[in-house]
Design a protein around this motif. Structure first.
Motif, PDB file in Angstrom:
ATOM      1  N   GLY A  74     -61.982  38.736 -83.728  1.00 41.90           N
ATOM      2  CA  GLY A  74     -61.072  37.860 -82.994  1.00 41.90           C
ATOM      3  C   GLY A  74     -59.621  38.273 -83.057  1.00 41.90           C
ATOM      4  N   LEU A  75     -59.341  39.502 -83.510  1.00 44.47           N
ATOM      5  CA  LEU A  75     -57.963  39.959 -83.665  1.00 44.47           C
ATOM      6  C   LEU A  75     -57.575  41.015 -82.625  1.00 44.47           C
ATOM      7  N   GLY A  76     -58.469  41.297 -81.706  1.00 46.36           N
ATOM      8  CA  GLY A  76     -58.197  42.334 -80.710  1.00 46.36           C
ATOM      9  C   GLY A  76     -57.909  41.750 -79.346  1.00 46.36           C
ATOM     10  N   SER A  97     -63.559  47.626 -81.315  1.00 44.71           N
ATOM     11  CA  SER A  97     -64.689  46.703 -81.305  1.00 44.71           C
ATOM     12  C   SER A  97     -64.693  45.840 -82.560  1.00 44.71           C
ATOM     13  N   SER A  98     -64.361  46.441 -83.698  1.00 45.09           N
ATOM     14  CA  SER A  98     -64.326  45.688 -84.952  1.00 45.09           C
ATOM     15  C   SER A  98     -63.231  44.634 -84.932  1.00 45.09           C
ATOM     16  N   LEU A  99     -62.046  45.023 -84.443  1.00 45.98           N
ATOM     17  CA  LEU A  99     -60.946  44.065 -84.354  1.00 45.98           C
ATOM     18  C   LEU A  99     -61.284  42.914 -83.405  1.00 45.98           C
ATOM     19  N   SER A 100     -61.837  43.264 -82.247  1.00 45.40           N
ATOM     20  CA  SER A 100     -62.181  42.228 -81.271  1.00 45.40           C
ATOM     21  C   SER A 100     -63.316  41.352 -81.789  1.00 45.40           C
ATOM     22  N   SER A 129     -52.321  43.232 -87.211  1.00 42.53           N
ATOM     23  CA  SER A 129     -52.758  42.366 -86.121  1.00 42.53           C
ATOM     24  C   SER A 129     -52.360  40.918 -86.349  1.00 42.53           C
ATOM     25  N   VAL A 130     -52.235  40.533 -87.618  1.00 43.17           N
ATOM     26  CA  VAL A 130     -51.820  39.161 -87.936  1.00 43.17           C
ATOM     27  C   VAL A 130     -50.357  38.951 -87.574  1.00 43.17           C
TER      28      VAL A 130
END
Length: 281
Positions: free
Chosen positions: A221-223, A215-218, A134-135
């Motif tokens: 702040g990465l989703g 949900s965890s990624l979002s 995601s980075v």
């Protein structure tokens, strides 16, 4: 699949109040997501003077820190969260089924090589890989779906492979093989249909896992990025207002809990209904 398995599934659902409740909850969430365009307010409309208003008749779930209607954002957020879950499940199920069927059907060195690769991939924490990818990748719903789909297929591959090892020794499969049918046709027309019930169970549980990962990624702040929303991103935005406006975390958190729990309950019902010992009743 055997028709008796579908009859077993019907009986299991009718006899299980939790299963019926889970089905009803998911039905409501899916319909609400599809009909999100009927929401009373624009989910992205910023009205600063209405910021952090508690739930009321004009704003059913209150408003967020930008004065946006939280009910409308929850509806559209549900659309994204459910879409990510279903589409990531399709990718993971398709890829995992193909790998598992090929591995189990060919066996020998091919099976050993594929399973060692799967073991290596499963030893790496998928969430850590998601964070790294995601980075480097541009944030967005498409990349989130692809990342989650490609990181959750290994369990399905192992399950399908185990079932295929058993199915390929059955008489009708051996007869089809002797009759000269191609390997592709053998796998697609005989092996995969025979393990379809197992695939359905695995896919049901995989949806819940995909929704939790998104949900965890979002949440980190990465989703899903602004101005779009998902239930996870809504939880992320609610962090700074837990004491001032607890409803900002309550609603999306409750929706995630109910959705994941419902899929897990249905997955367990599918598993029980499709077990051979159940079919023999």
């Amino acid at each position: 699949m055997n028709k008796s398995r579908w009859r077993n599934l019907k009986h299991e659902l009718l006899d299980n109040k939790f299963g019926l409740a889970a089905l009803a909850i998911l039905f409501v969430f899916v319909v609400a997501a599809v009909l999100a365009f009927l929401a009373p307010h624009d989910p992205n409309q910023i009205i600063v003077q209405d910021r952090l208003k508690p739930p009321s008749g004009s704003h059913y779930f209150g408003t967020d820190d930008y004065g946006r209607d939280y009910f409308s954002r929850a509806l559209y957020g549900g659309r994204i969260s459910l879409a990510v879950g279903f589409l990531a499940m399709i990718i993971a199920t398709g890829f995992g089924t193909a790998v598992g069927a090929i591995s189990g059907y060919f066996g020998g060195k091919v099976d050993s090589l594929i399973m060692r690769v799967v073991d290596i991939l499963m030893s790496v924490p998928p969430f850590l890989v998601m964070l790294i990818l995601s980075v480097y990748l541009k944030p967005g719903i498409q990349n989130v779906i692809i990342i989650i789909g490609l990181l959750t297929w290994m369990n399905i591959a192992r399950i399908v492979r185990a079932e295929t090892l058993s199915v390929k020794e059955r008489e009708y499969v051996l007869y089809a093989k002797v009759s000269g049918q191609s390997t592709f046709r053998m796998i697609t027309m005989h092996v995969i249909p025979s393990v379809l019930s197992t695939i359905i169970v695995a896919a049901t549980i995989n949806i819940a896992s995909a929704i939790l990962m998104e949900s965890s990624l979002s949440f980190l702040g990465l989703g899903i990025q602004q101005p779009n929303s998902s239930w996870g991103s809504m939880l992320n935005n609610a962090q700074g207002y837990i004491s001032e406006a607890p409803y900002l975390a309550l609603f999306p958190g409750l929706f995630i809990l109910l959705t994941v729990l419902s899929f897990n309950v249905l997955g367990d019902i599918f598993r029980v209904a499709f077990e051979p010992k159940v079919n023999q009743r």
